[in-house]
Design a protein around this motif. Structure first.
Motif, PDB file in Angstrom:
ATOM      1  N   SER A 170      34.575  43.629  46.129  1.00 45.05           N
ATOM      2  CA  SER A 170      34.494  44.420  47.206  1.00 45.05           C
ATOM      3  C   SER A 170      34.196  46.030  46.609  1.00 45.05           C
ATOM      4  O   SER A 170      34.549  46.586  45.650  1.00 45.05           O
ATOM      5  CB  SER A 170      36.003  44.838  47.994  1.00 45.05           C
ATOM      6  N   ALA A 171      33.460  46.862  47.472  1.00 44.62           N
ATOM      7  CA  ALA A 171      33.032  48.122  46.883  1.00 44.62           C
ATOM      8  C   ALA A 171      34.109  49.218  47.385  1.00 44.62           C
ATOM      9  O   ALA A 171      33.681  50.310  47.379  1.00 44.62           O
ATOM     10  CB  ALA A 171      31.631  48.637  47.556  1.00 44.62           C
ATOM     11  N   THR A 172      35.251  48.907  47.786  1.00 40.03           N
ATOM     12  CA  THR A 172      36.180  49.886  48.387  1.00 40.03           C
ATOM     13  C   THR A 172      37.257  49.997  47.116  1.00 40.03           C
ATOM     14  O   THR A 172      37.052  49.284  46.323  1.00 40.03           O
ATOM     15  CB  THR A 172      36.877  49.276  49.463  1.00 40.03           C
ATOM     16  N   HIS A 173      37.984  51.067  47.342  1.00 37.64           N
ATOM     17  CA  HIS A 173      38.855  51.544  46.398  1.00 37.64           C
ATOM     18  C   HIS A 173      40.324  52.100  47.018  1.00 37.64           C
ATOM     19  O   HIS A 173      40.356  52.467  48.155  1.00 37.64           O
ATOM     20  CB  HIS A 173      38.506  52.978  45.635  1.00 37.64           C
ATOM     21  N   GLU A 174      41.394  51.208  46.606  1.00 40.21           N
ATOM     22  CA  GLU A 174      42.681  51.482  47.182  1.00 40.21           C
ATOM     23  C   GLU A 174      43.308  52.503  46.316  1.00 40.21           C
ATOM     24  O   GLU A 174      43.384  52.381  45.151  1.00 40.21           O
ATOM     25  CB  GLU A 174      43.268  50.211  47.166  1.00 40.21           C
ATOM     26  N   ILE A 175      43.619  53.644  47.077  1.00 37.09           N
ATOM     27  CA  ILE A 175      44.404  54.711  46.599  1.00 37.09           C
ATOM     28  C   ILE A 175      45.554  54.164  45.620  1.00 37.09           C
ATOM     29  O   ILE A 175      46.474  53.550  46.319  1.00 37.09           O
ATOM     30  CB  ILE A 175      44.619  55.827  47.470  1.00 37.09           C
ATOM     31  N   GLY A 176      45.912  54.677  44.471  1.00 36.45           N
ATOM     32  CA  GLY A 176      46.889  54.127  43.885  1.00 36.45           C
ATOM     33  C   GLY A 176      46.927  52.674  42.998  1.00 36.45           C
ATOM     34  O   GLY A 176      47.704  52.263  42.275  1.00 36.45           O
ATOM     35  N   THR A 177      45.725  52.205  43.112  1.00 40.84           N
ATOM     36  CA  THR A 177      45.235  51.100  42.339  1.00 40.84           C
ATOM     37  C   THR A 177      45.540  50.981  40.918  1.00 40.84           C
ATOM     38  O   THR A 177      45.091  52.102  40.415  1.00 40.84           O
ATOM     39  CB  THR A 177      44.198  50.450  42.709  1.00 40.84           C
ATOM     40  N   ASP A 178      46.082  50.023  40.246  1.00 39.57           N
ATOM     41  CA  ASP A 178      45.954  50.133  38.872  1.00 39.57           C
ATOM     42  C   ASP A 178      44.511  49.790  38.230  1.00 39.57           C
ATOM     43  O   ASP A 178      43.950  48.986  38.507  1.00 39.57           O
ATOM     44  CB  ASP A 178      46.851  48.891  38.179  1.00 39.57           C
ATOM     45  N   LEU A 179      44.365  50.816  37.506  1.00 37.88           N
ATOM     46  CA  LEU A 179      42.651  51.008  37.123  1.00 37.88           C
ATOM     47  C   LEU A 179      42.642  50.181  35.744  1.00 37.88           C
ATOM     48  O   LEU A 179      41.542  50.341  35.103  1.00 37.88           O
ATOM     49  CB  LEU A 179      42.676  52.450  36.888  1.00 37.88           C
ATOM     50  N   SER A 180      43.737  49.891  35.123  1.00 40.94           N
ATOM     51  CA  SER A 180      43.715  49.484  33.508  1.00 40.94           C
ATOM     52  C   SER A 180      42.668  47.980  33.519  1.00 40.94           C
ATOM     53  O   SER A 180      42.137  47.971  32.347  1.00 40.94           O
ATOM     54  CB  SER A 180      44.870  49.207  32.986  1.00 40.94           C
ATOM     55  N   ALA A 181      42.629  47.193  34.535  1.00 44.55           N
ATOM     56  CA  ALA A 181      41.806  46.064  34.425  1.00 44.55           C
ATOM     57  C   ALA A 181      40.278  46.356  34.941  1.00 44.55           C
ATOM     58  O   ALA A 181      39.607  45.154  34.905  1.00 44.55           O
ATOM     59  CB  ALA A 181      42.623  45.104  34.943  1.00 44.55           C
ATOM     60  N   ILE A 182      39.940  47.501  35.326  1.00 39.06           N
ATOM     61  CA  ILE A 182      38.633  47.858  35.956  1.00 39.06           C
ATOM     62  C   ILE A 182      37.789  48.453  34.799  1.00 39.06           C
ATOM     63  O   ILE A 182      38.079  49.373  34.054  1.00 39.06           O
ATOM     64  CB  ILE A 182      38.696  48.672  37.101  1.00 39.06           C
ATOM     65  N   SER A 183      36.456  47.716  34.827  1.00 39.28           N
ATOM     66  CA  SER A 183      35.379  48.235  33.691  1.00 39.28           C
ATOM     67  C   SER A 183      35.276  49.727  33.910  1.00 39.28           C
ATOM     68  O   SER A 183      35.246  50.078  34.903  1.00 39.28           O
ATOM     69  CB  SER A 183      34.350  47.292  33.728  1.00 39.28           C
ATOM     70  N   ALA A 184      34.870  50.340  32.794  1.00 38.38           N
ATOM     71  CA  ALA A 184      34.340  51.808  32.853  1.00 38.38           C
ATOM     72  C   ALA A 184      33.291  51.843  34.038  1.00 38.38           C
ATOM     73  O   ALA A 184      33.081  52.765  34.872  1.00 38.38           O
ATOM     74  CB  ALA A 184      33.705  52.262  31.726  1.00 38.38           C
ATOM     75  N   GLU A 185      32.289  50.910  34.091  1.00 35.97           N
ATOM     76  CA  GLU A 185      31.093  50.821  35.011  1.00 35.97           C
ATOM     77  C   GLU A 185      31.501  50.668  36.482  1.00 35.97           C
ATOM     78  O   GLU A 185      31.077  51.455  37.302  1.00 35.97           O
ATOM     79  CB  GLU A 185      30.119  49.539  34.686  1.00 35.97           C
TER      80      GLU A 185
END
Length: 64
Positions: free
Chosen positions: A11-26
């Protein structure tokens, strides 16, 4: 059909407060782009509403 083609698209959405550690820099860069576009869209709507309110206020303001 390869395994990658069978996986659902992210999904192209973003949930505020989501753990970002597993998401790529891109992907994080993509999310920033999406969020900036959404901020611009919201700011435009605020501007439209402000203009409408000022127009209504000037029309219905008591004449002195």
């Amino acid at each position: 059909m390869t395994f990658d083609e069978e996986r659902p698209k992210k999904s192209a959405t973003h949930e505020i407060g989501t753990d970002l550690s597993a998401i790529s820099a891109e992907e994080l860069r993509n999310r920033i782009t999406v969020l900036r576009e959404e901020i611009a869209r919201i700011e435009l709507e605020i501007t439209r509403k402000d203009h409408s309110k000022r127009a209504a206020d000037s029309l219905f303001r008591p004449k002195v």
